[in-house]
Design an enzyme around this catalytic site. Structure first.
Site, PDB file in Angstrom:
ATOM      1  N   ARG A  44       0.863  -1.178   0.000  1.00  0.00           N
ATOM      2  CA  ARG A  44       0.000   0.000   0.000  1.00  0.00           C
ATOM      3  C   ARG A  44       0.899   1.228   0.000  1.00  0.00           C
ATOM      4  O   ARG A  44       1.962   1.226   0.623  1.00  0.00           O
ATOM      5  CB  ARG A  44      -0.905   0.032   1.237  1.00  0.00           C
ATOM      6  N   GLU A  71      -4.138   7.338  -4.506  1.00  0.00           N
ATOM      7  CA  GLU A  71      -4.502   6.792  -5.813  1.00  0.00           C
ATOM      8  C   GLU A  71      -5.869   7.315  -6.269  1.00  0.00           C
ATOM      9  O   GLU A  71      -6.741   7.523  -5.432  1.00  0.00           O
ATOM     10  CB  GLU A  71      -4.533   5.259  -5.735  1.00  0.00           C
ATOM     11  N   HIS A  73      -1.471   0.268  -9.953  1.00  0.00           N
ATOM     12  CA  HIS A  73      -2.030  -0.692  -8.991  1.00  0.00           C
ATOM     13  C   HIS A  73      -2.609  -1.903  -9.729  1.00  0.00           C
ATOM     14  O   HIS A  73      -3.801  -2.212  -9.637  1.00  0.00           O
ATOM     15  CB  HIS A  73      -3.096  -0.031  -8.125  1.00  0.00           C
TER      16      HIS A  73
END
Length: 336
Positions: A248, A277, A295
């Protein structure tokens, strides 16, 4: 075992199947379609329409399906008085207030194991790309620079490097196993030493970073790991060191990372995740020493299908028996 009366959010299992399903945040289109068609799931609106929607539907919701990127915060959880389970599409659940869910008897599930291989593959791919500069070399060729500027600059060898892994769980272990094939020496930092591990345990991230060429971040997100890889760790990694993050964005001090990369006080980074994000620090976009991915660690057809199937299995189990297949926290409901 708690009963329906012991928690304001506990529901007797015989009543669970009567409850409604709520989708929170963007989901895989095929999953959203199945939830709508098979379960008559409602979709929580964003923005101004949310309050009116909750006033009308909150009492009917017993299960939420969401993703690790969206989750269920304390405000939404409190607004759903009959909520019994939060089902995550994805392994991450740091965006959900798990402590409050457990306090209120609400179950929480995720989709572990099924995405381990693809995320580990991504980590290794990022490591190779970052050290060898393959993405930058591709851009070099496409820009017509090879015949004009000559050979691409030399890069760093992957095989035999010293790799430190932050978080030796399922994914971290799978990364380590793959890197053994490259003759890498592996050390790791965890909350606790892993019994029987063949890898070298280091009791702090700073010490780990100081002794490796590449630091791979595979720790779970959440409050307990926020900025676990801090400025001190990044500085210890040094100007010849590389960072790879498939965990993360919040696990790394992103501000310090950007500063050290732009000042060439880190050799490079491979990043699949970011703090805010889908926004990426603009300063990184111009750096050929950094590989940036949107991602996509688990983003293969096979893995996303397996994640979808496990998400639906968790939901089905909860709606029929009041339990979860892969619980982070089991719901406190009566057995059927």
């Amino acid at each position: 075992m708690a009963t329906a009366e012991t928690s304001p959010n506990s529901i007797a299992a015989q009543d669970v199947h009567l409850g409604g399903v709520l989708m929170v945040g963007p989901l895989k289109p095929s999953l959203a379609a199945t939830l709508t068609e098979r379960y008559n799931a409602l979709d929580l609106p964003m923005g101004d329409g949310r309050s009116n929607f909750l006033r009308e539907h909150a009492e009917s919701v017993t299960a939420v399906v969401t993703s690790g990127r969206t989750g269920v915060d304390a405000t939404l959880m409190t607004a759903l008085p009959r909520l019994g389970a939060i089902v995550h599409f994805g392994v991450g659940y740091d965006t959900t207030d798990v402590a409050l869910a457990e306090e209120r008897g609400i179950g929480v599930s995720n989709t572990p194991d099924v995405l381990t291989d693809c995320v580990a593959d991504t980590a290794v791919g990022l490591l190779i790309d970052t050290l060898r500069g393959f993405s930058a070399a591709d851009r070099y060729v496409r820009a017509g620079r090879w015949p004009v500027d000559g050979n691409f600059p030399l890069t760093r060898k992957v095989s035999g490097t010293r790799v430190g892994i932050v978080g030796l769980g399922r994914i971290g272990s799978a990364i380590a196993t793959r890197l053994e094939g490259f003759g890498c020496s592996i050390s790791y930092h965890n909350r606790h030493e892993v019994p029987g591990s063949a890898y070298t345990y280091v009791d702090s991230v700073v010490k780990l970073a100081a002794g490796v060429d590449v630091l791979v971040v595979a720790a779970a997100g959440g409050r307990g790991t926020e900025k676990l890889v801090d400025r001190a760790a990044l500085e210890a990694l040094g100007p010849d060191g590389y960072l790879i993050n498939v965990a993360r964005g919040t696990v790394v001090d992103e501000e310090a990372l950007v500063e050290l990369l732009t000042e060439r006080r880190l050799a490079g980074a491979g990043l699949d995740v970011f703090t805010d994000e889908p926004h990426t620090p603009e300063a990184l976009l111009a750096l050929d020493t950094v590989v940036l991915l949107p991602h996509v660690g688990s983003g293969t057809v096979e893995t996303r299908a397996a994640m979808e199937a496990l998400t639906l299995r968790n939901l089905d189990d909860f709606l029929t028996s009041g339990t979860l297949t892969t619980p982070v926290v089991q719901p406190k409901v009566l057995a059927r």
